[in-house]
Write a protein that holds these residues in place. Sequence first.
Motif, PDB file in Angstrom:
ATOM      1  N   ALA A 465       9.781   4.221  -3.614  1.00 35.67           N
ATOM      2  CA  ALA A 465       8.898   4.700  -4.686  1.00 35.67           C
ATOM      3  C   ALA A 465       7.541   4.006  -4.678  1.00 35.67           C
ATOM      4  O   ALA A 465       6.626   4.435  -5.392  1.00 35.67           O
ATOM      5  CB  ALA A 465       9.568   4.480  -6.048  1.00 35.67           C
ATOM      6  N   ARG A 467       3.897   2.983  -4.125  1.00 34.60           N
ATOM      7  CA  ARG A 467       2.706   3.722  -3.710  1.00 34.60           C
ATOM      8  C   ARG A 467       1.454   2.878  -3.968  1.00 34.60           C
ATOM      9  O   ARG A 467       1.404   2.095  -4.921  1.00 34.60           O
ATOM     10  CB  ARG A 467       2.559   5.041  -4.494  1.00 34.60           C
ATOM     11  N   GLU A 480       6.677   5.588  -7.912  1.00 33.25           N
ATOM     12  CA  GLU A 480       6.960   7.005  -8.172  1.00 33.25           C
ATOM     13  C   GLU A 480       8.467   7.196  -8.388  1.00 33.25           C
ATOM     14  O   GLU A 480       9.156   7.844  -7.598  1.00 33.25           O
ATOM     15  CB  GLU A 480       6.459   7.852  -7.005  1.00 33.25           C
ATOM     16  N   ASP A 535       1.946   2.268 -14.876  1.00 35.84           N
ATOM     17  CA  ASP A 535       2.079   2.826 -13.528  1.00 35.84           C
ATOM     18  C   ASP A 535       2.854   1.877 -12.625  1.00 35.84           C
ATOM     19  O   ASP A 535       3.704   2.293 -11.828  1.00 35.84           O
ATOM     20  CB  ASP A 535       0.688   3.078 -12.916  1.00 35.84           C
ATOM     21  N   ASP A 563       1.943  10.210 -11.651  1.00 35.15           N
ATOM     22  CA  ASP A 563       1.661  10.385 -10.221  1.00 35.15           C
ATOM     23  C   ASP A 563       0.290  10.989  -9.968  1.00 35.15           C
ATOM     24  O   ASP A 563      -0.446  10.547  -9.083  1.00 35.15           O
ATOM     25  CB  ASP A 563       2.746  11.246  -9.577  1.00 35.15           C
TER      26      ASP A 563
END
Length: 592
Positions: A465, A467, A480, A535, A563
Amino acid sequence: MSETANATETEGEPTSEKLVELAKRRGYFFQSSGSYGGVGGFYTFGPQGAALKGNVEDAWRDRFAVAEGNMEIDAPTIMPEPVFEASGHLEGFDDMLVECPDCGESHRADHVVEDDTEYEDAESLPIPEVEEVIAEYELVCPSCGAGLAGQAVEAFNLMFATNIGPGDSQPGYLRPETAQGIFVEFPRLKEYARNQLPFGVTQIGRAYRNEISPRRSIIRTREFTQAELEYFVDPETDEPDLERVENVEVALYPASEQQTDDGEVIETTVGAAVEEGVIGDPWVAYFLGVAKPWYESVGVDMDRFRFRQHLSGERAHYAADCWDAESEIDGNWIELAGFAYRSDYDLSKHAEHSGDRFTVFRQYDEPKTVERATVDPDMSYLGPEFGGDAQTVVSELEALAGRDRAAFEGDAVEIDLEGETREIPVEKTGFAVEEETIAGEHVTPHVVEPSFGVDRLVYTVLHHAYREDEVDGEERTYLELPPEVAPTFVGVFPLQNDADLEAQADEIVDDLREAGLSVSYDDSGNIGRRYRRQDEVGTPFCVTVDYETIEEDQTTVTVRERDTTAQKRLSVDELAETLTAIREGDLAFDEL
């Protein structure tokens, strides 16, 4: 408050080092007992990690216990020594240890071989061959660089020993797997299943292995969580419903491909793999078909996922077939789960050692008339002839009658008594063949075992996940995570430190929590910084309460998606219902 919605993901694979740093900083996991210098192989899951791990466990329970109609138990983590004597863990639950002659550090010999040679599965090699490889390649100690050639490689039992009770206490062990807690309770569990096969028993709990060299954070630890299913089947009559999973697409790495220089992963379906014999056992195939879409649902990248068949050297002697679910992490494949057909090994061993009955009665459709050989020895003859061994002779005669009727066809029958052959007149044995009507027979079930490592799965989900991108000219790190497993589903922010905004935000937090959503409230720092914090821990949505919320006739808030950073205005009255529908997969954010 608004951001550029078309965030562009940067190139480059996320590294484990970045993930471990994020995990410590944001409360996912960190080494335990840090105030005392820490201890290798033990990790604490922080607030975010515990929530993610709990969500993954709940998702596993929903799929493998509830959806499959299996029961769940919670057995003790400490069990008495006879349990592990029966299971074979006392004798055969070992890793290969090699000790450095200079610094004294102990290492997994197979890991030393795999790290610095072309051998990919040194664990399956016998100890003498591992010693030869270490000498041939002149392998050295990973800690100090001293040569290991000529050092003995020894078997090291991985179980943690303990004592149960004071004084002349009973020896026990911390369980190395949750499975034995299910197997030893089978005589009672079969009653809960109304003695009807097939049935499954699940358990999610801690297991302990005294690893020689724990490494790679929570991938290899000394205390970890397993989620296991033991599925008990009648090997002659029970078959899986393969139609339910036959079209599931799977990436398979069978033993035949592993043993060739240019072996490749086979892309196929479960049904085709069974039909072509790639997967030999249909029960194993069924659970591979169940597991694959489940792994995808919790966030495992299917481009970095495969099922690998065990080679003959690494497969347990009692396992007819075994496949591992594996994920790719920074170029290395790690085991996430094992799917094994364990035959009747476990139940037979516990029956042999405990004396309890580990069978299920199979009722025939119609009663059967069978011939049964019996003996009724003349004890007035056996007593004087054999003295204290007379009862042993009776047992030997009964066993012989059951396996070899022809032995009683002559005038005398021979038995073995403490290594000596003795003859007994057949007329003194009372041998007879009688007809008997029986309604069924006792069957020792076979076991199919999907065994999942939860900690490794949590690590994989986080790694897959991870990013890095750029938003409004600033670098951003985010996770993510699928909404179903994210530790926090929604963050709620008042735009500024304003009493009216804060009051409205508090009310929204209460409403969302009452709806069963996990919520984080944050009023510290500018709104961009708060977005970045959420985030980075993988929160899928953020709700911002601004002045439009409290000044407009229709009360609305800004909802931001993690996202894409896209934002939409939603009615406060419908907010909880809408977000719940998104979390359940009934609605997509871009459909709003």
